[in-house]
Design a protein around this motif. Sequence first.
Motif, mmCIF file in Angstrom:
data_model
loop_
_atom_site.group_PDB
_atom_site.id
_atom_site.type_symbol
_atom_site.label_atom_id
_atom_site.label_comp_id
_atom_site.label_asym_id
_atom_site.label_seq_id
_atom_site.Cartn_x
_atom_site.Cartn_y
_atom_site.Cartn_z
ATOM 1 N N MET A 92 48.485 31.341 39.898
ATOM 2 C CA MET A 92 47.511 31.169 38.837
ATOM 3 C C MET A 92 46.791 32.491 38.578
ATOM 4 O O MET A 92 46.516 32.838 37.422
ATOM 5 C CB MET A 92 46.522 30.060 39.185
ATOM 6 N N GLY A 93 46.531 33.220 39.643
ATOM 7 C CA GLY A 93 45.919 34.533 39.494
ATOM 8 C C GLY A 93 46.784 35.447 38.640
ATOM 9 O O GLY A 93 46.300 36.141 37.750
ATOM 10 N N LYS A 94 48.101 35.388 38.884
ATOM 11 C CA LYS A 94 49.025 36.220 38.106
ATOM 12 C C LYS A 94 49.001 35.834 36.637
ATOM 13 O O LYS A 94 49.010 36.691 35.746
ATOM 14 C CB LYS A 94 50.453 36.039 38.646
ATOM 15 N N VAL A 95 48.999 34.515 36.393
ATOM 16 C CA VAL A 95 48.974 34.033 35.007
ATOM 17 C C VAL A 95 47.689 34.498 34.316
ATOM 18 O O VAL A 95 47.722 34.971 33.174
ATOM 19 C CB VAL A 95 49.097 32.491 34.958
ATOM 20 N N PHE A 96 46.569 34.409 35.021
ATOM 21 C CA PHE A 96 45.294 34.833 34.430
ATOM 22 C C PHE A 96 45.269 36.338 34.187
ATOM 23 O O PHE A 96 44.574 36.826 33.300
ATOM 24 C CB PHE A 96 44.121 34.422 35.320
ATOM 25 N N GLU A 97 46.042 37.063 34.985
ATOM 26 C CA GLU A 97 46.116 38.502 34.777
ATOM 27 C C GLU A 97 46.847 38.808 33.465
ATOM 28 O O GLU A 97 46.435 39.679 32.701
ATOM 29 C CB GLU A 97 46.910 39.115 35.939
ATOM 30 N N ILE A 98 47.931 38.044 33.209
ATOM 31 C CA ILE A 98 48.670 38.240 31.959
ATOM 32 C C ILE A 98 47.860 37.726 30.769
ATOM 33 O O ILE A 98 47.821 38.339 29.716
ATOM 34 C CB ILE A 98 50.035 37.514 32.001
ATOM 35 N N PHE A 99 47.236 36.558 30.952
ATOM 36 C CA PHE A 99 46.469 35.936 29.861
ATOM 37 C C PHE A 99 45.014 35.721 30.277
ATOM 38 O O PHE A 99 44.636 34.605 30.638
ATOM 39 C CB PHE A 99 47.066 34.576 29.489
ATOM 40 N N PRO A 100 44.197 36.777 30.193
ATOM 41 C CA PRO A 100 42.794 36.632 30.627
ATOM 42 C C PRO A 100 42.075 35.509 29.861
ATOM 43 O O PRO A 100 41.181 34.875 30.383
ATOM 44 C CB PRO A 100 42.177 37.990 30.300
ATOM 45 N N ARG A 101 42.530 35.260 28.632
ATOM 46 C CA ARG A 101 41.881 34.242 27.824
ATOM 47 C C ARG A 101 41.991 32.852 28.465
ATOM 48 O O ARG A 101 41.088 32.036 28.333
ATOM 49 C CB ARG A 101 42.513 34.218 26.440
ATOM 50 N N LEU A 102 43.115 32.623 29.154
ATOM 51 C CA LEU A 102 43.285 31.311 29.782
ATOM 52 C C LEU A 102 42.265 31.099 30.899
ATOM 53 O O LEU A 102 41.828 29.985 31.145
ATOM 54 C CB LEU A 102 44.705 31.152 30.338
ATOM 55 N N GLU A 103 41.898 32.184 31.558
ATOM 56 C CA GLU A 103 40.904 32.061 32.622
ATOM 57 C C GLU A 103 39.558 31.644 32.038
ATOM 58 O O GLU A 103 38.872 30.781 32.578
ATOM 59 C CB GLU A 103 40.769 33.374 33.389
ATOM 60 N N GLU A 104 39.232 32.249 30.876
ATOM 61 C CA GLU A 104 37.968 31.872 30.220
ATOM 62 C C GLU A 104 37.997 30.417 29.768
ATOM 63 O O GLU A 104 36.978 29.742 29.763
ATOM 64 C CB GLU A 104 37.734 32.739 28.970
#
Lengths: 236, 307
Positions: A117-129
């Motif tokens: 999930m950390g990797k995904v958020f790194e690619i798509f910071p918007r998803l983390e928000e």
Amino acid sequence: MQRALSIRNVYTAYGKADVLSGVDIEILPKKITCLLGSNGAGKSTLIRSILGLTPPREGEIIFEGLPISGHPTHSVVAKGIACIPEGRRVFPKMTVKDNLLMGAYLESSEKKIKMNMGKVFEIFPRLEERQEQLAGTMSGGEQAMVSIGRGLMSSPKLLIIDEPSLGLSPALVSENFRIIRKINDAGTAVFLVEQNVRQTLAISHYGYVLSQGRVTAQGTAEELKTSDEVQQAYFG
Amino acid sequence: MDISLLAQFTVNGLMLGMMYALVAVGFTLFFGVLDIIVFSHGDVVMVGAFAALTGHYWLTGIYPDMSMWVELFFISCISIITVAAFGMIMAKTMILRLRSASPLNTLLATMMLGTVLREAVRLFFPGGSNPKPFPVLLPDISASFGDFTLRFDSVILFVLGALLIVSLHLLITKTKLGMAIRAVAQDEETARLMGVNFTLIVLITFAIGSAVAAFAGVMNGLYYNEINFGMGLLLGAIGFSAAIIGGLGNIYGAILGGFLFAGLQTLGAVAMPFASAYKDVFAFGVVILIMAWKPTGLIAEKTSERV
């Protein structure tokens, strides 16, 4: 030559009509292999055949040396194949976070899930928000991010991507292709199924052209760019 | 109206509402995962009650001096496990097989299954065509406040029902199994692509829905101290209506619908004391009006989470 996935002489039918008639395709490990073809060529049927949603009536599909044709979808997925389906298909009434967690449904290690999930958020910071937002309330571009992120959550060995450019603006399409390239650079084999010939060949290593359920041309991306088949079919 | 009478009506209404909610939850769960109506669900409640009664005959035959609580625990378990297994077998042998046909076929087949269950109990259960007394397994204590009597057994049943609903809520929202059920409800094919074993999830959903129905059957027996082979018919119609007015596919809607229906029945009985026999007519009549007013249910699909 080493292969990630081999499709050998596959025939798949809906009812009595064959949609695929004897397809042979090799998907290379750590490379982007693309499948080009117009509407109705059988591209989606081929993906359904690989994933066990519409099992082939004849032929073999072999993943890392083991046959997977005719296996139920969940056991095909368990072997390390993930799919980013056509039209994104996010779970509309789940949050972004739950959508991503669904992508890691077969992963039991909490640590790995967190890492991915950390990797995904790194690619798509918007998803983390937007973790807590319901995926169905997001824009098409954001849903594409959710869908791609979800496909990465199982750290698959082979990622099948079905028409990622469908319904997205040209800017978003370029962005998506850049991300697919990045995913592949990290070592994941990608099977990219597309109608968008130029951009697909620009990032692919090897490609096939499917027409009326048969492979009509194949070669490296460079070869396909100049092949008569592709020229005639797509560039006029 | 007299306050103690009002309290009495409220408590009775809440008890009924809990039973209806438990039945409605099954309808809505099955619709959620497979988009079908399982019409036999009311009769499954009846089977749950009779399974518990059978357990009672069997256990008291072996251990005549068993305490009430222990027996209650065991016959509830017997009923829930039997009916959950029945639900899974029904899903596997009948409902999943009918998937390639129109959902109407499932509706018809389960309607017939309901008749088979009813008639089987009537014909094969000893003395099955008559109402059967259900054992009293809760202490017969009550507190009186003027004309209002609060029965202790009702309180226990209500609390147990509420606990069951809360556990179901936690199961659906907080566990991985619940997430898989929600995923299948929202997009079956994509759920499979994520690695969800679709058949298994359907079977588990049917086990859960049927188990909750079995509990409703036991609750019904304990509350009325009597069960009969036809009890599932009206319960099924009410549970189905409750699920519909709440918004089919939505668990909270089904619970709301169950209590709403009980409220309507109670209101009908209060408003027409001269004709309380018409309380069902009144309640179903209002259900029709609600359906005309909000065709997709009180909790609209858009803003709510399906299953």
